[in-house]
Enzyme design. Structure first.
Site, mmCIF file in Angstrom:
data_model
loop_
_atom_site.group_PDB
_atom_site.id
_atom_site.type_symbol
_atom_site.label_atom_id
_atom_site.label_comp_id
_atom_site.label_asym_id
_atom_site.label_seq_id
_atom_site.Cartn_x
_atom_site.Cartn_y
_atom_site.Cartn_z
ATOM 1 N N HIS A 183 -6.612 10.875 5.085
ATOM 2 C CA HIS A 183 -5.809 9.652 5.964
ATOM 3 C C HIS A 183 -5.855 10.020 7.540
ATOM 4 O O HIS A 183 -5.604 11.191 7.867
ATOM 5 C CB HIS A 183 -4.506 9.409 5.525
ATOM 6 C CG HIS A 183 -4.738 8.780 4.185
ATOM 7 N ND1 HIS A 183 -4.364 9.377 2.912
ATOM 8 C CD2 HIS A 183 -4.829 7.549 3.641
ATOM 9 C CE1 HIS A 183 -4.687 8.687 1.971
ATOM 10 N NE2 HIS A 183 -4.610 7.624 2.348
ATOM 11 N N ASP A 230 0.718 -1.448 -0.038
ATOM 12 C CA ASP A 230 0.126 0.059 0.018
ATOM 13 C C ASP A 230 0.909 1.233 -0.092
ATOM 14 O O ASP A 230 2.012 1.315 0.658
ATOM 15 C CB ASP A 230 -0.958 -0.120 1.367
ATOM 16 C CG ASP A 230 -2.070 0.862 1.346
ATOM 17 O OD1 ASP A 230 -2.442 1.458 0.329
ATOM 18 O OD2 ASP A 230 -2.367 1.543 2.452
ATOM 19 N N HIS A 231 0.428 2.061 -0.541
ATOM 20 C CA HIS A 231 1.127 3.275 -0.676
ATOM 21 C C HIS A 231 2.503 3.480 -0.935
ATOM 22 O O HIS A 231 3.554 3.834 -0.228
ATOM 23 C CB HIS A 231 0.820 4.216 0.632
ATOM 24 C CG HIS A 231 -0.298 5.112 0.588
ATOM 25 N ND1 HIS A 231 -0.775 6.202 -0.109
ATOM 26 C CD2 HIS A 231 -1.688 4.563 1.215
ATOM 27 C CE1 HIS A 231 -1.908 6.244 0.009
ATOM 28 N NE2 HIS A 231 -2.567 5.782 0.899
ATOM 29 N N SER A 271 -10.589 5.725 4.871
ATOM 30 C CA SER A 271 -11.939 5.605 5.305
ATOM 31 C C SER A 271 -12.233 5.280 6.779
ATOM 32 O O SER A 271 -13.340 5.016 7.024
ATOM 33 C CB SER A 271 -12.487 4.380 4.570
ATOM 34 O OG SER A 271 -11.840 4.590 3.152
ATOM 35 N N HIS A 324 -9.633 5.512 -0.104
ATOM 36 C CA HIS A 324 -8.597 5.583 1.048
ATOM 37 C C HIS A 324 -9.002 6.426 1.891
ATOM 38 O O HIS A 324 -10.344 7.241 1.699
ATOM 39 C CB HIS A 324 -7.463 6.252 0.262
ATOM 40 C CG HIS A 324 -6.563 5.213 -0.636
ATOM 41 N ND1 HIS A 324 -5.216 4.849 -0.012
ATOM 42 C CD2 HIS A 324 -6.694 4.690 -1.557
ATOM 43 C CE1 HIS A 324 -4.870 4.009 -1.096
ATOM 44 N NE2 HIS A 324 -5.707 3.803 -2.149
HETATM 45 P P1 13P Z 1 -7.176 5.561 7.415
HETATM 46 O O1 13P Z 1 -6.159 5.431 8.081
HETATM 47 O O2 13P Z 1 -7.625 7.035 7.309
HETATM 48 O O3 13P Z 1 -8.199 4.426 7.478
HETATM 49 O O4 13P Z 1 -6.685 5.489 5.855
HETATM 50 C C1 13P Z 1 -5.882 4.245 5.458
HETATM 51 C C2 13P Z 1 -5.534 4.200 4.051
HETATM 52 O O5 13P Z 1 -6.153 4.866 3.235
HETATM 53 C C3 13P Z 1 -4.530 3.413 3.453
HETATM 54 O O6 13P Z 1 -4.126 3.381 2.181
#
Ligand code: 13P
Length: 281
Positions: free
Chosen positions: A177, A81-82, A207, A205
């Site tokens: 986020h 992720d990311h 959420s 993202h």
């Molecule tokens: P949150 O930590 O706000 O739930 O976001 C998580 C996210 O989007 C990870 O890619």
């Protein structure tokens, strides 16, 4: 069992549910996520960020998360992720992740396209799938802080999707986020427009802390992957704090750790039911 990202997201689109995509930072969180998915018979996306991988140790996290995905009785998409660092994304691809996300969303459009194309070309050779982001979901992303660059532009998203041929597209429709201050107002009309114009599965993202009814409305409008990080981090911490409140002189990591697992599991089950992915494995 290890599963494919796009296949799971297309099934979700058809079935009008979303696949929960959960971040984990330690073994307790990972166990809570897998146990929740198994208990609810839900497909799940297990996500590792760069900083989480650095904390756990790259080789350790590759080894135990791959094992978890393979051993699980439900479909598990193992997702990087990311990804900001292209060399780390390539290592995740080589290590056997199901899919990777490149986040070059703060870069100019042409650069975002070019870097995404590079990752898609590399990933395809290894049967790995790619998510990328257009527009920018700000807030506390992994270990970086950024403000929102604004909502996703529909024409830009259509062009981005066409030029990159990605498997999932993260869009900015009003989430952020990390911990939220202020009101969360999702742009449902924008989401409907994006969904009308783009066939690639759409991802939300940031959420955590978004009211579940809003997330359900986003699912009805076409979101098929919902990323949750902060809510599970908070659950894990709450579980461990609650255990120490009851056992101020305790020290057994297996006991306070287990309480962390249980709290993460309960929170993940709440999300799974809200996203209607239970009994879809
Ligand atoms: P949150 O930590 O706000 O739930 O976001 C998580 C996210 O989007 C990870 O890619």
């Amino acid at each position: 069992m290890k599963a494919k990202l796009k296949e799971e997201l297309l099934k979700a689109k058809q079935g009008k549910y979303a696949v929960p995509a959960f971040n984990f930072d330690n073994l307790e969180m990972m166990k809570g996520i897998i146990e929740a998915a198994e208990a609810e018979k839900s497909p799940v996306i297990l996500m590792v960020t760069e900083s989480a991988a650095k904390y756990m140790g790259l080789d350790y996290v590759f080894a135990f998360s791959l094992t978890a995905a393979i051993k699980a009785t439900v479909p598990v998409v193992l997702h990087w992720d990311h990804g900001f660092d292209i060399s780390l994304i390539k290592r995740a691809i080589d290590a056997g992740f199901s899919s990777v996300m490149l986040d070059s969303s703060l870069k100019p459009f042409a650069e975002n396209v070019k870097e995404t194309q590079e990752i898609v070309a590399y990933a395809r050779q290894k049967g790995v799938e790619v998510e990328s982001e257009i527009g920018h979901v700000g807030g506390k992303e992994d270990d970086r802080n950024s403000s929102s660059k604004g909502y996703t532009d529909v024409q830009e998203a259509v062009e981005f999707d066409k030029q990159t041929q990605i498997d999932a597209l993260a869009v900015a429709i009003g989430t952020s986020h990390g911990l939220f201050s202020g009101e969360i107002k999702l742009q449902f009309e924008l989401l409907a427009e994006l969904e009308k114009n783009i066939k690639t599965p759409l991802v939300l993202h940031g959420s955590s802390q978004v009211p579940l009814e809003d997330l359900q409305k986003a699912i009805d409008l076409g979101i098929t992957k919902i990323n949750i990080g902060t809510d599970l981090k908070m659950a894990c911490a709450e579980g461990i704090k609650a255990w120490f409140k009851e056992n101020p002189n305790g020290f057994d990591a297996r006991k306070y750790g287990r309480n962390g697992v249980d709290f993460v599991k309960a929170e993940a089950i709440k999300k799974i039911r809200a996203f209607r992915s239970n009994n879809k494995a």
